[in-house]
Design an enzyme around this catalytic site. Structure first.
Site, mmCIF file in Angstrom:
data_model
loop_
_atom_site.group_PDB
_atom_site.id
_atom_site.type_symbol
_atom_site.label_atom_id
_atom_site.label_comp_id
_atom_site.label_asym_id
_atom_site.label_seq_id
_atom_site.Cartn_x
_atom_site.Cartn_y
_atom_site.Cartn_z
ATOM 1 N N LYS A 148 -0.668 11.833 1.034
ATOM 2 C CA LYS A 148 -1.213 10.863 0.071
ATOM 3 C C LYS A 148 -1.598 9.623 0.873
ATOM 4 O O LYS A 148 -0.753 8.812 1.239
ATOM 5 C CB LYS A 148 -0.139 10.526 -0.976
ATOM 6 C CG LYS A 148 -0.652 10.151 -2.346
ATOM 7 C CD LYS A 148 -1.436 8.876 -2.407
ATOM 8 C CE LYS A 148 -0.602 7.623 -2.338
ATOM 9 N NZ LYS A 148 -1.435 6.403 -2.175
ATOM 10 N N GLY B 75 5.064 2.477 5.096
ATOM 11 C CA GLY B 75 4.541 1.435 4.209
ATOM 12 C C GLY B 75 5.534 0.295 4.126
ATOM 13 O O GLY B 75 6.379 0.130 5.015
ATOM 14 N N SER B 76 5.470 -0.454 3.048
ATOM 15 C CA SER B 76 6.316 -1.648 2.952
ATOM 16 C C SER B 76 7.764 -1.266 2.640
ATOM 17 O O SER B 76 8.039 -0.196 2.083
ATOM 18 C CB SER B 76 5.781 -2.565 1.857
ATOM 19 O OG SER B 76 5.844 -1.892 0.613
ATOM 20 N N THR B 77 8.656 -2.173 2.967
ATOM 21 C CA THR B 77 10.077 -1.954 2.690
ATOM 22 C C THR B 77 10.305 -1.830 1.180
ATOM 23 O O THR B 77 11.103 -0.999 0.734
ATOM 24 C CB THR B 77 10.891 -3.110 3.297
ATOM 25 O OG1 THR B 77 10.734 -3.033 4.725
ATOM 26 C CG2 THR B 77 12.360 -3.028 2.945
ATOM 27 N N THR C 150 8.324 -0.576 -1.107
ATOM 28 C CA THR C 150 7.959 0.770 -1.581
ATOM 29 C C THR C 150 8.916 1.814 -1.010
ATOM 30 O O THR C 150 9.266 2.780 -1.696
ATOM 31 C CB THR C 150 6.502 1.104 -1.197
ATOM 32 O OG1 THR C 150 5.655 0.049 -1.646
ATOM 33 C CG2 THR C 150 6.044 2.400 -1.834
ATOM 34 N N GLU D 226 9.272 4.518 7.466
ATOM 35 C CA GLU D 226 8.767 3.589 8.488
ATOM 36 C C GLU D 226 8.267 2.379 7.723
ATOM 37 O O GLU D 226 7.222 2.449 7.073
ATOM 38 C CB GLU D 226 7.609 4.225 9.271
ATOM 39 C CG GLU D 226 7.973 5.461 10.056
ATOM 40 C CD GLU D 226 8.750 5.148 11.314
ATOM 41 O OE1 GLU D 226 8.761 3.979 11.756
ATOM 42 O OE2 GLU D 226 9.359 6.077 11.859
ATOM 43 N N CYS E 85 2.546 -3.355 11.657
ATOM 44 C CA CYS E 85 3.964 -3.403 11.314
ATOM 45 C C CYS E 85 4.764 -4.030 12.447
ATOM 46 O O CYS E 85 5.721 -4.750 12.227
ATOM 47 C CB CYS E 85 4.471 -2.007 11.015
ATOM 48 S SG CYS E 85 4.108 -0.842 12.331
ATOM 49 N N GLU F 241 7.239 -10.778 5.784
ATOM 50 C CA GLU F 241 6.127 -10.118 6.473
ATOM 51 C C GLU F 241 4.818 -10.502 5.787
ATOM 52 O O GLU F 241 4.638 -10.268 4.593
ATOM 53 C CB GLU F 241 6.304 -8.596 6.413
ATOM 54 C CG GLU F 241 5.246 -7.871 7.217
ATOM 55 C CD GLU F 241 5.356 -6.354 7.109
ATOM 56 O OE1 GLU F 241 5.600 -5.853 6.001
ATOM 57 O OE2 GLU F 241 5.188 -5.684 8.140
HETATM 58 P P1 NAD Z 1 2.630 -0.101 0.572
HETATM 59 O O1 NAD Z 1 4.102 0.085 0.569
HETATM 60 O O2 NAD Z 1 2.024 -0.941 -0.484
HETATM 61 O O3 NAD Z 1 1.875 1.300 0.477
HETATM 62 C C1 NAD Z 1 2.117 2.335 1.396
HETATM 63 C C2 NAD Z 1 1.818 3.666 0.739
HETATM 64 O O4 NAD Z 1 2.737 3.840 -0.335
HETATM 65 C C3 NAD Z 1 0.427 3.751 0.124
HETATM 66 O O5 NAD Z 1 -0.087 5.052 0.286
HETATM 67 C C4 NAD Z 1 0.694 3.483 -1.344
HETATM 68 O O6 NAD Z 1 -0.256 4.065 -2.207
HETATM 69 C C5 NAD Z 1 2.043 4.135 -1.527
HETATM 70 N N1 NAD Z 1 2.807 3.628 -2.665
HETATM 71 C C6 NAD Z 1 2.743 2.418 -3.256
HETATM 72 N N2 NAD Z 1 3.592 2.366 -4.300
HETATM 73 C C7 NAD Z 1 4.212 3.565 -4.370
HETATM 74 C C8 NAD Z 1 5.194 4.114 -5.221
HETATM 75 N N3 NAD Z 1 5.704 3.421 -6.261
HETATM 76 N N4 NAD Z 1 5.616 5.372 -4.974
HETATM 77 C C9 NAD Z 1 5.133 6.089 -3.945
HETATM 78 N N5 NAD Z 1 4.174 5.616 -3.108
HETATM 79 C C10 NAD Z 1 3.729 4.367 -3.316
HETATM 80 O O7 NAD Z 1 2.257 -0.617 2.018
HETATM 81 P P2 NAD Z 1 0.816 -0.975 2.567
HETATM 82 O O8 NAD Z 1 0.418 -2.306 2.033
HETATM 83 O O9 NAD Z 1 -0.076 0.178 2.395
HETATM 84 O O10 NAD Z 1 1.106 -1.085 4.133
HETATM 85 C C11 NAD Z 1 1.642 -2.211 4.721
HETATM 86 C C12 NAD Z 1 3.105 -2.012 5.027
HETATM 87 O O11 NAD Z 1 3.273 -0.851 5.836
HETATM 88 C C13 NAD Z 1 3.682 -3.153 5.829
HETATM 89 O O12 NAD Z 1 4.934 -3.489 5.301
HETATM 90 C C14 NAD Z 1 3.829 -2.566 7.222
HETATM 91 O O13 NAD Z 1 4.797 -3.188 8.021
HETATM 92 C C15 NAD Z 1 4.155 -1.154 6.917
HETATM 93 N N6 NAD Z 1 3.882 -0.286 8.059
HETATM 94 C C16 NAD Z 1 4.940 0.224 8.763
HETATM 95 C C17 NAD Z 1 4.716 1.013 9.882
HETATM 96 C C18 NAD Z 1 5.865 1.575 10.690
HETATM 97 O O14 NAD Z 1 5.630 2.487 11.479
HETATM 98 N N7 NAD Z 1 7.075 1.078 10.512
HETATM 99 C C19 NAD Z 1 3.410 1.296 10.272
HETATM 100 C C20 NAD Z 1 2.360 0.774 9.537
HETATM 101 C C21 NAD Z 1 2.602 -0.018 8.418
#
Ligand code: NAD
Length: 499
Positions: A192, A245-247, A249, A268, A303, A402
């Site tokens: 996804k 994604g974000s902490t 989520t 991650e 990130c 962040e």
């Molecule tokens: P996000 O958490 O908003 O979204 C990430 C993914 O989760 C997207 O595909 C989104 O559609 C999905 N999502 C959102 N809500 C959801 C839910 N309720 N249930 C299931 N899936 C859901 O994050 P973002 O804005 O896309 O990305 C930025 C974040 O990602 C930052 O916090 C960044 O630090 C982190 N990140 C971490 C790494 C790592 O390797 N640690 C790498 C890249 C980005």
């Protein structure tokens, strides 16, 4: 001599590009079952790139079912390692062959400069897939040192059907870090992508099919996080969920797993990484260039960004002046111009978020040293100047939260102990760095910083051979390297009585 990318008219290429937004399920491009779509907008100028399938629970069901069917058939999971390796090597070669198209999709979809998409994103994606392909026939099982009347083997088996949910900042690379080890281990995958950047993932899955991956092994369902992402993480027939994604989520994904079938969860998540510069480091210009790169590369949407620059008091002024000068020289430009080094932020909400944090930095009393403005508004795109704040204290929001944009918070410290204490004063623990010529200080910091990766006299150095992931609320588990297989395989003990 200009390089090839500089002689290409990327605007023309963009006009000629055919973009498809259907999901890819069971080897076919399909609309969402309910027919819903969302407009995929480019942050370069707000243009609509495609209407993309807005997947819902039914689409996730279909993708999981196709993954399950092919997994149980053994068409991929039980193919010989050499055969799986050949398919993934083909896949990597096809990614390389499609480099211009994939780079263009990435730039149009999330705003990064085309030169970075070509030089970083596409090659790293192809390398990652090839590295895991080559690993497939080099991993052995174990024989346990039991008593002589027993033979106990420890073998790895694929987990089954794995859901991967990824963000938009490096859409292809973040996906590849999942795709590589998940497929290499013999699993089926439902990916996804972020609703902000779904296009390259769809194209990658087509290339995998073309490379010979059996239909149903690699499915992509685009859609909104709270709908398609939630359905995937809550699905009772998904064996593992690999999330980046974000902490915030990540926390939800864990809840969905707990409330459904206790699927294996790896996360991650976010970061707020400290980049420590000691006064003894002899080359301030080098440290300044790296500090700027650590926060402004990819528009700061990283990130592992070095978003907190911690400077020893004696070199505060000269280092700060250099970093601010570099920031002023990085003028946001057209991502489709091959000379541009800083592109657009991913979308309007992210732009507003970054501007809100800049406002918070000002109102909480930090000093704006450079940047701070939205620019290129006439393009209809999302551009913010590289921004440097000095006089930051640990309580300020720009030091704690962040931002995920080109905003650097500069703090000072007296000695190494204080630097480490400030560095560790965060809910995150993704990365950290120290610049020094004192060997003991370097080793002490490397041990003391609570982070998944610590850089010494460099920042963001990277290779697929090393694991990547976070301590504390930056995540659970590791991407990259052979350690990634831990997330996507079960360990089986077979105990054979020889008496
Ligand atoms: P996000 O958490 O908003 O979204 C990430 C993914 O989760 C997207 O595909 C989104 O559609 C999905 N999502 C959102 N809500 C959801 C839910 N309720 N249930 C299931 N899936 C859901 O994050 P973002 O804005 O896309 O990305 C930025 C974040 O990602 C930052 O916090 C960044 O630090 C982190 N990140 C971490 C790494 C790592 O390797 N640690 C790498 C890249 C980005």
């Amino acid at each position: 001599m200009p390089n090839v990318s500089q002689t290409i008219d990327w605007h023309q290429r963009a006009r000629d590009l055919k973009v498809r937004g259907e999901a890819l399920v069971a080897g076919r491009r399909v609309p969402a079952q309910a027919g819903a779509t969302f407009a995929c907008l480019s942050p370069i100028d707000g243009r609509t790139l495609a209407q993309v399938a807005a997947g819902e629970a039914g689409d996730i069901d279909a993708a999981v079912a196709s993954g399950r069917l092919v997994f149980e058939s053994g068409a991929w999971a039980r193919q010989s390692p050499a055969a799986r390796k050949a398919v993934l090597q083909n896949f990597s070669a096809l990614i390389e062959a499609a480099k211009d198209e994939l780079a263009l999709l990435e730039t149009l979809d999330m705003g990064k400069p085309i030169r970075d998409a070509l030089a970083v994103d596409v090659p790293a994606t192809a390398r990652c897939i090839r590295w895991y392909a080559e690993a497939i026939d080099k991993i052995y099982g174990e024989v346990a040192p039991t008593a002589p009347d027993v033979l106990a083997t420890i073998t790895r088996e694929p987990l089954g059907v794995i859901g991967a949910i990824v963000p938009w900042n490096f859409p292809m690379i973040m996906a590849a870090w999942k795709i590589g080890p998940i497929l290499a281990a013999g699993n089926s995958l439902v990916l996804k992508p972020s609703e902000k950047s779904p296009l390259s993932a769809l194209r990658l899955a087509e290339l995998a099919l073309e490379a010979g991956l059996p239909p149903g092994v690699f499915n992509v369902v685009p859609g909104f996080g709270h709908i398609a992402g939630k359905a995937l993480a809550s699905h009772r027939d998904v064996d593992g969920i690999a999330f980046t994604g974000s902490t915030a989520t990540g926390r939800l994904v864990m809840q969905y797993a707990a409330q459904s079938n206790l699927k294996r969860v790896s996360l991650e998540c976010g970061g707020k990484s400290p980049n420590i510069v000691m006064a003894d480091f002899p080359d301030l210009e080098r440290a300044a260039q790296a500090a700027a790169g650590a926060i402004f590369f990819n528009q700061g949407e990283m990130c592992s960004a070095g978003s907190r620059l911690l400077v020893q008091e004696a070199i505060r002024e000269p280092l700060l002046e250099r970093v601010a000068a570099i920031a002023r020289s990085l003028v946001p430009g057209d991502p489709l111009d091959a000379h541009t080094r800083l592109g657009a932020l991913v979308d309007e909400p992210q732009t507003q978020r970054v501007l809100d944090y800049i406002g918070a930095g000002r109102s909480e009393g930090a000093t704006l040293k450079s940047g701070g403005q939205r620019v290129r508004a006439e393009t209809g795109g999302c551009y913010v100047e590289p921004t440097v704040f000095s006089g930051v204290t640990s309580g300020m929001r720009i030091a704690r939260e962040e931002i995920f944009g080109p905003v650097l918070a500069v703090q000072t410290f007296k000695d190494l102990d204080e630097a480490i204490a400030i560095g560790n004063d965060a809910i995150y623990g993704l990365a950290g760095a120290i610049w020094t010529r004192d060997l003991k200080a370097a080793h002490r910091a490397a041990r003391a910083l609570r982070a998944g990766v610590v850089y010494v006299n460099c920042y963001d150095a990277d290779d697929i051979t090393v694991p990547f992931g976070g301590y504390k609320q930056s995540g659970i588990g590791r991407d990259k390297s052979l350690h990634a297989f831990d997330k996507y395989t079960e360990l089986k003990t077979t105990w054979i009585d020889l008496t």
